[in-house]
Design a protein around this motif. Structure first.
Motif, PDB file in Angstrom:
ATOM      1  N   PHE A 101       0.832  -1.203   0.000  1.00  0.00           N
ATOM      2  CA  PHE A 101       0.000   0.000   0.000  1.00  0.00           C
ATOM      3  C   PHE A 101       0.871   1.260   0.000  1.00  0.00           C
ATOM      4  O   PHE A 101       0.578   2.235  -0.687  1.00  0.00           O
ATOM      5  N   SER A 106      -3.300   2.965  -3.119  1.00  0.00           N
ATOM      6  CA  SER A 106      -4.590   2.285  -3.148  1.00  0.00           C
ATOM      7  C   SER A 106      -5.409   2.783  -4.327  1.00  0.00           C
ATOM      8  O   SER A 106      -4.987   3.662  -5.068  1.00  0.00           O
ATOM      9  N   THR A 137     -10.734   2.631  -0.343  1.00  0.00           N
ATOM     10  CA  THR A 137      -9.279   2.467  -0.361  1.00  0.00           C
ATOM     11  C   THR A 137      -8.852   1.030  -0.116  1.00  0.00           C
ATOM     12  O   THR A 137      -7.682   0.751   0.092  1.00  0.00           O
ATOM     13  N   LEU A 140      -5.545  -2.315  -3.744  1.00  0.00           N
ATOM     14  CA  LEU A 140      -4.349  -1.671  -4.250  1.00  0.00           C
ATOM     15  C   LEU A 140      -4.662  -0.988  -5.573  1.00  0.00           C
ATOM     16  O   LEU A 140      -5.691  -1.257  -6.201  1.00  0.00           O
TER      17      LEU A 140
END
Length: 221
Positions: A101, A106, A137, A140
């Motif tokens: 992340f 994201s 979020t 990825l």
């Protein structure tokens, strides 16, 4: 005229040591597992793959260092743990996913909700699991497939149940979850194909955006 080169795709395979990253990669690319002494950094198998959208030159990159800049060149990630090794699953939740992340971002620009929830402080000795992210979020910025490998050993020594892997896959908005056995090629082709199909969808979106931006451009003389 020379032959037109095929579109290139790169898959990142990540996970802690011993989960079968190289075995999965070579099984997919070559149909066999490479000897252990050949599993060195830079050993990145490749394969020409036919999908519904055409042929692609696919390279699989296995990462030990999640700060490796080559991650940014990949269009999809296969995150691997071993179903017979609880520590490998915890590594994903406490280290690997957070690193991904941080380095890849994201789907949304906003930071995760509850980024530092009460009581979830990391004192350097007890790793903190990646906090629950908001739906916006959760995924990825590139497609992710979660893989629980070594299911062929699970009958006698399973430590991570399938529903636990499924739950993590949903939490992370993965495009697929598979339990595999690299040694006998069980579910390996399906896992890679699932990821590749999602990667090519993203390529299609990017091409449309580029075409649209060109149409909207104007030249001022």
């Amino acid at each position: 005229m020379g032959k037109k080169s095929l579109p290139k795709l790169k898959i990142a395979v990540v996970g802690t040591s011993g989960v079968g990253k190289y075995s999965l990669s070579h099984q997919f690319a070559n149909g066999w597992i490479a000897p252990r002494d050949s599993n060195e950094p830079g050993d990145n198998p490749s394969k020409i793959v036919q999908l519904d959208t055409g042929k692609y030159d696919v390279k699989v990159l296995v990462f030990r260092d999640l700060d490796d800049e080559r991650l940014n060149d990949c269009q999809g990630v296969m995150v691997v743990y071993s179903v017979v090794d609880k520590a490998s699953f915890q590594f994903l939740k406490t280290t690997a996913l957070q690193k991904l992340f941080e380095n890849l971002g994201s789907k949304a620009e906003d930071p995760a909700e509850n980024n530092d929830p009460e009581g979830a402080r990391n004192d350097g000795q007890n790793p903190v699991e990646t906090p629950t992210r908001s739906p916006a979020t959760a995924g990825l910025s590139i497609p992710v497939v979660l893989v629980g490998n070594k299911v062929d050993e699970a009958e006698m020594s399973r430590e991570i149940e399938q529903d636990v892997g499924n739950a993590l896959s949903r939490d992370l908005s993965c495009v697929g979850f598979f339990e595999t056995a690299a040694t006998c090629n069980a579910e390996v082709p399906k896992a890679f194909r699932c990821l590749l199909e999602e990667m090519t969808k993203n390529l299609g979106v990017e091409k449309k955006k580029k075409k649209s931006s060109k149409k909207n451009c104007c030249i001022i003389s």
